[in-house]
Scaffold this active site. Structure first.
Site, mmCIF file in Angstrom:
data_model
loop_
_atom_site.group_PDB
_atom_site.id
_atom_site.type_symbol
_atom_site.label_atom_id
_atom_site.label_comp_id
_atom_site.label_asym_id
_atom_site.label_seq_id
_atom_site.Cartn_x
_atom_site.Cartn_y
_atom_site.Cartn_z
ATOM 1 N N HIS A 233 -1.644 -0.623 10.281
ATOM 2 C CA HIS A 233 -0.724 -2.119 10.558
ATOM 3 C C HIS A 233 0.616 -1.609 11.435
ATOM 4 O O HIS A 233 0.828 -0.745 11.249
ATOM 5 C CB HIS A 233 -0.483 -3.130 9.331
ATOM 6 N N GLU B 74 0.774 -0.904 -0.413
ATOM 7 C CA GLU B 74 -0.146 -0.031 -0.376
ATOM 8 C C GLU B 74 1.271 1.732 -0.291
ATOM 9 O O GLU B 74 0.054 2.330 0.389
ATOM 10 C CB GLU B 74 -0.770 -0.089 1.092
#
Length: 585
Positions: free
Chosen positions: A328, A56
């Site tokens: 995350h 990402e």
């Protein structure tokens, strides 16, 4: 990082890091500031990362920002392009990248789910061959990926089939690298929990192991609220336990992006919001992984690696924004190389070495992944984990202790597991057939509606009505054409990819059934041999008893005759004893 004394350009340790950066353009809050700080955090991480995989990281701007912060420790890097908006994958390395390519997944979301974007980014595997030292034996193949997200709860997750197919694809890529004799590092956001179907496919069909699970064999199988973890009947872990033992990287109570709206509002308004390390953390789970495996080359020059450590990192907040750097946390691991390959007869094979071997072997024993046959019989003192690639056994001896050679075969899951995958494929294929029929029917209906509208326009006397009919005709025909393209082109392509995946799984099930049959026959043969041995032992025992009885009777008769001849008064007589045998009293 340490280097060998013999050749100072060959590392004895490699530090690995993987992170989902959450760098969605226009959608992720404070994207630029966070990714810039991610670059600084990578540069200051201890031990210094030497191979990094990012997910990402969608824009070239963010990639270059991270490269600027880390170039002094990671001079080599590759940003991967795929799909319409980019793959969001990048690999950074201390050593040269000698080969690289982007492999797109055949099954990769649906274009109709444009609000999710998985299809438009062209998800796949970023592959890089890194030359960590001189010679082919010092090539490390790195595979960085981001599997399809689970937008729905299992078993109703319609994307589960896609994620399973993607796990199968990356396992095949890693297996091919291992067969070339290269060490393998697979890392990324796999959007799966430990021992799930996708996890089993990767660790069974590729010669790799889940680094965290090797070091922490009793770690959780998902969030405390998920069925697999509930069945273990364990207490709800706190924040500290989830980070240190369970390796939770997502949905942690420590991550500010997973807080409630009220907590986030207070934090963004400048309030000092802290989280107690003992806070219960029922939703945290591990979605980010590092997989590692040694190459399968039988060359004595091929190095053997073992896992030194693994931890969850980048839990600190942004120094000025006070938010977490991403939604995350990172996973960091260190692997170390044995100075000399451990190849000592049948106890050593190209595989996996760890100081935590006892715990790891217990994990492999306790998991729900049945190993149907193996070419490795671990000794209690062996430090090498069993290989995941095995030679097909020859009945009636299903266990071979010969070292692995040039012919390898993936270990198998149970045939029932493959049947479950085939059922999953069949259900998804039926869904896509329905979707195609509906979309093509819509396309044909839109043509009919457009024709009717044009006929009505011909007879209409009012401009307003004619305009509405043209508008309806155009809108209907445009939507119909889009559905026609999706049903006729995309779904047809998806169904063909499903057929390929189905054939491969069916072949794997066939191999598993054959192996189960061989093992069953081998076990029956061993049992029959043991039964025959028992019968033979009983027969020999009976013959021995009869012979002993005969010898006793002959001896007693001879002694009786001798006593009678001598007229001995010491002879008292005989009496029958249980069993019908005579004895002297």
């Amino acid at each position: 990082m340490k280097y060998s004394e013999k050749d100072n350009d060959v590392p004895l340790t490699i530090n690995i890091l993987t992170l989902n950066c959450w760098g969605l353009k226009y959608l992720a809050k404070w994207r630029r500031q966070r990714l810039e700080e991610i670059g600084r955090s990578i540069a200051t991480t201890v031990p210094t990362p030497e191979i990094v995989g990012l997910q990402e990281c969608w824009t070239q701007e963010d990639y270059l920002s991270i490269r600027k912060q880390t170039r002094h420790i990671l001079p080599h890097g590759k940003f991967y392009y795929s799909g319409i908006f980019g793959a969001g994958l990048a690999i950074l390395s201390k050593w040269p990248i000698i080969e690289s390519n982007m492999v797109r997944y055949p099954l990769n979301g649906r274009p109709t789910a444009f609000f999710r974007g998985d299809w438009y980014v062209g998800k796949g595997v970023a592959c890089a061959s890194i030359q960590s030292g001189s010679g082919r034996e010092n090539v490390v193949d790195v595979f960085c990926t981001h599997l399809h997200a689970p937008y729905e709860r299992e078993p109703n997750d319609s994307y589960m089939c896609h994620r399973t197919a993607q796990a199968w694809e990356i396992a095949r890529l890693m297996r091919g690298a291992a067969e070339r004799g290269h060490a393998i590092i697979g890392l990324g956001d796999f959007n799966m929990v430990p021992l799930s179907l996708a996890h089993q496919l990767i660790t069974t069909h590729a010669p790799v192991q889940d680094v965290w699970r090797v070091l922490h064999p009793e770690s959780s199988l998902g969030a405390a609220t998920q069925p697999a973890e509930k069945e273990r009947r364990r207490e709800i872990p706190n924040v500290t336990h989830n980070l240190r033992e369970n390796g939770a990287t997502c949905d942690s109570a420590l991550n500010t992006w997973r807080w409630s709206k009220q907590q986030q509002k207070a934090l963004f308004n400048g309030q000092d919001v802290t989280v107690d390390p003992t806070t219960p953390d029922p939703r945290a789970k591990r979605l980010d992984y590092i997989f590692f495996g040694n190459g399968l080359s039988p060359s004595p020059l091929s190095p053997q690696w073992r896992i030194e450590s693994a931890k969850v990192g980048m839990t600190d907040r942004h120094p000025t924004l006070s938010c977490s750097l991403s939604d995350h946390f990172s996973v960091e691991a260190t692997i170390s190389r044995n100075p000399k390959p451990q190849m000592t007869g049948s106890d050593t094979v190209p595989g996996f070495s760890s100081t935590h071997n006892d715990a790891a072997l217990q994990t492999l024993t306790n998991t729900s992944i049945p190993t149907l046959y193996t070419s490795y019989n671990p000794s209690p003192t062996s430090s090498i984990l069993p290989p995941l690639f095995t030679r097909t056994p020859s009945p009636p001896n299903p266990i071979s202790t010969q070292p692995l050679a040039s012919s390898f075969m993936p270990a198998s899951l149970s045939s029932r597991t493959y049947s479950d995958i085939l059922d999953l494929i069949s259900a998804y294929r039926a869904r896509e057939h329905r979707q195609r029929r509906l979309r093509l029917s819509h396309f044909l209906a839109s043509i009919v509606i457009s024709i009717i509208c044009f006929i009505a326009i011909w007879w209409s006397k009012y401009a307003g009505i004619s305009f509405m009919l043209v508008f309806i005709s155009t809108l209907s025909f445009g939507a119909g054409v889009i559905d026609g393209l999706i049903g006729g082109l995309f779904i047809s392509s998806e169904l063909r990819a499903l057929k390929e995946f189905e054939w491969e799984i069916a072949k794997a099930r066939e191999i598993a059934e054959e192996a189960e049959g061989r093992n069953a026959r081998a076990i029956e043969g061993v049992e029959a041999q043991e039964t025959g041995d028992d019968d033979l032992r009983h027969e020999k025992r009976d013959r021995g008893i009869q012979s002993l009885e005969n010898r006793k009777e002959d001896g007693e008769a001879e002694k009786e005759l001798w006593e009678m001849v001598r007229g001995s008064e010491e002879y008292i007589g005989k009496e029958n004893v249980p069993g019908g045998h005579a004895r002297m009293i």
